[in-house]
Design a protein around this motif. Structure first.
Motif, PDB file in Angstrom:
ATOM      1  N   MET A   1       0.835  -1.195   0.000  1.00 46.91           N
ATOM      2  CA  MET A   1       0.000   0.000   0.000  1.00 46.91           C
ATOM      3  C   MET A   1       0.874   1.249   0.000  1.00 46.91           C
ATOM      4  N   LYS A   2       0.425   2.277  -0.701  1.00 43.61           N
ATOM      5  CA  LYS A   2       1.153   3.540  -0.704  1.00 43.61           C
ATOM      6  C   LYS A   2       0.925   4.268   0.622  1.00 43.61           C
ATOM      7  N   VAL A   3       1.928   5.024   1.035  1.00 40.93           N
ATOM      8  CA  VAL A   3       1.878   5.753   2.303  1.00 40.93           C
ATOM      9  C   VAL A   3       2.098   7.231   2.019  1.00 40.93           C
ATOM     10  N   ILE A   4       1.081   8.052   2.301  1.00 43.06           N
ATOM     11  CA  ILE A   4       1.203   9.506   2.149  1.00 43.06           C
ATOM     12  C   ILE A   4       1.645  10.098   3.477  1.00 43.06           C
ATOM     13  N   LEU A   5       2.739  10.840   3.450  1.00 44.75           N
ATOM     14  CA  LEU A   5       3.271  11.467   4.658  1.00 44.75           C
ATOM     15  C   LEU A   5       3.220  12.982   4.490  1.00 44.75           C
ATOM     16  N   PHE A   6       2.528  13.633   5.409  1.00 43.98           N
ATOM     17  CA  PHE A   6       2.379  15.092   5.356  1.00 43.98           C
ATOM     18  C   PHE A   6       3.603  15.741   6.003  1.00 43.98           C
ATOM     19  N   CYS A   7       4.443  16.342   5.163  1.00 39.50           N
ATOM     20  CA  CYS A   7       5.744  16.850   5.631  1.00 39.50           C
ATOM     21  C   CYS A   7       5.914  18.343   5.393  1.00 39.50           C
ATOM     22  N   GLY A   8       4.826  19.067   5.173  1.00 38.64           N
ATOM     23  CA  GLY A   8       4.972  20.449   4.725  1.00 38.64           C
ATOM     24  C   GLY A   8       4.673  21.530   5.730  1.00 38.64           C
ATOM     25  N   GLY A   9       4.261  21.159   6.954  1.00 35.10           N
ATOM     26  CA  GLY A   9       3.874  22.169   7.938  1.00 35.10           C
ATOM     27  C   GLY A   9       5.043  22.979   8.472  1.00 35.10           C
ATOM     28  N   LEU A  10       4.701  24.085   9.133  1.00 31.53           N
ATOM     29  CA  LEU A  10       5.724  24.981   9.677  1.00 31.53           C
ATOM     30  C   LEU A  10       6.270  24.507  11.020  1.00 31.53           C
ATOM     31  N   GLY A  11       5.542  23.621  11.713  1.00 31.33           N
ATOM     32  CA  GLY A  11       6.014  23.135  13.007  1.00 31.33           C
ATOM     33  C   GLY A  11       6.155  24.235  14.032  1.00 31.33           C
ATOM     34  N   THR A  12       5.144  25.114  14.133  1.00 32.46           N
ATOM     35  CA  THR A  12       5.252  26.306  14.977  1.00 32.46           C
ATOM     36  C   THR A  12       5.392  25.971  16.464  1.00 32.46           C
ATOM     37  N   ARG A  13       4.795  24.865  16.926  1.00 34.48           N
ATOM     38  CA  ARG A  13       4.853  24.542  18.357  1.00 34.48           C
ATOM     39  C   ARG A  13       6.219  24.037  18.792  1.00 34.48           C
ATOM     40  N   ILE A  14       7.054  23.671  17.829  1.00 36.05           N
ATOM     41  CA  ILE A  14       8.402  23.212  18.168  1.00 36.05           C
ATOM     42  C   ILE A  14       9.408  24.035  17.358  1.00 36.05           C
TER      43      ILE A  14
ATOM     44  N   TYR B   1       9.130   2.325  10.305  1.00 35.11           N
ATOM     45  CA  TYR B   1       7.994   1.673  10.955  1.00 35.11           C
ATOM     46  C   TYR B   1       7.074   1.059   9.904  1.00 35.11           C
ATOM     47  N   TYR B   2       6.702   1.844   8.884  1.00 33.18           N
ATOM     48  CA  TYR B   2       5.812   1.332   7.846  1.00 33.18           C
ATOM     49  C   TYR B   2       6.469   0.200   7.053  1.00 33.18           C
ATOM     50  N   SER B   3       7.767   0.319   6.801  1.00 32.91           N
ATOM     51  CA  SER B   3       8.438  -0.704   6.004  1.00 32.91           C
ATOM     52  C   SER B   3       8.475  -2.040   6.726  1.00 32.91           C
ATOM     53  N   GLN B   4       8.395  -2.030   8.063  1.00 32.74           N
ATOM     54  CA  GLN B   4       8.363  -3.284   8.808  1.00 32.74           C
ATOM     55  C   GLN B   4       7.109  -4.095   8.492  1.00 32.74           C
ATOM     56  N   PHE B   5       6.061  -3.424   8.005  1.00 24.92           N
ATOM     57  CA  PHE B   5       4.826  -4.101   7.618  1.00 24.92           C
ATOM     58  C   PHE B   5       4.751  -4.309   6.099  1.00 24.92           C
ATOM     59  N   GLY B   6       5.846  -4.024   5.405  1.00 27.42           N
ATOM     60  CA  GLY B   6       5.905  -4.250   3.971  1.00 27.42           C
ATOM     61  C   GLY B   6       5.442  -3.103   3.113  1.00 27.42           C
ATOM     62  N   HIS B   7       5.237  -1.927   3.692  1.00 27.62           N
ATOM     63  CA  HIS B   7       4.780  -0.762   2.937  1.00 27.62           C
ATOM     64  C   HIS B   7       5.981   0.151   2.674  1.00 27.62           C
ATOM     65  N   ASN B   8       6.474   0.131   1.433  1.00 25.41           N
ATOM     66  CA  ASN B   8       7.722   0.813   1.088  1.00 25.41           C
ATOM     67  C   ASN B   8       7.560   1.875   0.003  1.00 25.41           C
TER      68      ASN B   8
END
Length: 272
Positions: free
Chosen positions: A1-14, A40-47
């Motif tokens: 399965m494909k995995v969408i990772l949201f990586c675009g935020g500003l991270g204002t709280r940190i 973590y995801y790759s351990q379940f075969g999602h690469n």
């Protein structure tokens, strides 16, 4: 399965940690939290990963374009670097699509922006990319698949400790109880969607507000309860806690025997 990772935020709280780098690239140990999550995801075969980039997208691109596994692994170097042999560390066979979805977009807009990347997929995974857990993902997928619903998210216990007050409109207090004793659940940020999710979305909307409200109305949303380890990295304290786990070699999100996570005391798995 494909995995969408949201990586675009500003991270204002940190922001005091992530001023110069995007939040997913904040290191936990010697690798960014994004790497830990992908592993973590790759351990379940999602690469097969789709990274929705935004703030400082070039930093994430450079990490993968210039990735050198020998930096993190035991290795043998010959010919003054002409040949490098990696020792004992299984290499990741990941496919990583890096899509710039803009700086100021919310999660719903980022998902909408990459909908062509999952066209034809019956189901796909998604994640906020700022937390780690020891969730049995295979069990969650099986439960969701059997449900026939359109969307699923992981429900976890909140880590904060507060006194909850039950009171009448005139201020008369009926009960005070600790938040740990209440049946409180929050969104843990681990999602599974069917392709029909886009039928419940409208361009510009935040994901868990209007679209999820439509899913609830249509009885197409389910929550998968997880009572094990879960830790978001929202603050500097959260980062320090994750760092301490790495330093102790107790990383519950590593399920393949590369840490002693399976021996962690239950009281230590929920660090509040």
């Amino acid at each position: 399965m494909k995995v969408i990772l949201f990586c675009g935020g500003l991270g204002t709280r940190i922001r005091d940690v992530s001023e110069s780098i995007p939040k997913p690239m904040i290191p936990i140990g010697d690798r960014p939290i994004l790497w830990h999550l992908m592993h973590y995801y790759s351990q379940f075969g999602h690469n097969d990963f789709i990274l929705c980039l935004g703030y400082k997208a070039n930093v994430i691109k450079e990490y993968f374009l210039n990735y050198k596994p020998q930096t993190y692994s035991d290795c043998v170097v010959t010919g003054f670097g002409q040949q490098v042999e990696i020792l004992g560390d299984r290499q990741q066979d990941w496919r990583v699509a890096m899509i710039d979805t803009g700086i100021w977009r919310n999660i719903g807009e980022r998902l909408w922006a990459v909908r062509d990347q999952v066209a034809g997929e019956e189901m796909f995974l998604a994640n906020y990319s700022d937390g780690l857990c020891d969730l049995n993902l295979a069990e969650m997928i099986d439960s969701f698949g059997a449900s026939g619903k359109v969307a699923c998210f992981t429900a976890v216990r909140p880590l904060f400790s507060l006194h909850l007050v039950d009171m009448q409109a005139d201020g008369r207090v009926e009960r005070i109880r600790a938040s740990q004793d209440a049946d409180l659940w929050i969104n843990g940020g681990f999602f599974i969607f069917r392709k029909e999710i886009f039928d419940y979305m409208r361009q510009g909307e935040e994901l868990v507000e209007a679209p999820f409200a439509r899913l609830i109305e249509a009885d197409q949303l389910m929550a998968f309860r997880h009572e094990g380890f879960w830790r978001p990295m929202d603050t500097l304290k959260d980062k320090q806690i994750l760092e301490e786990l790495v330093e102790k070699g107790k990383m519950p999100w590593l399920l393949d025997g590369t840490s002693d996570a399976v021996t962690i005391d239950p009281a230590e798995r929920k660090i509040g």
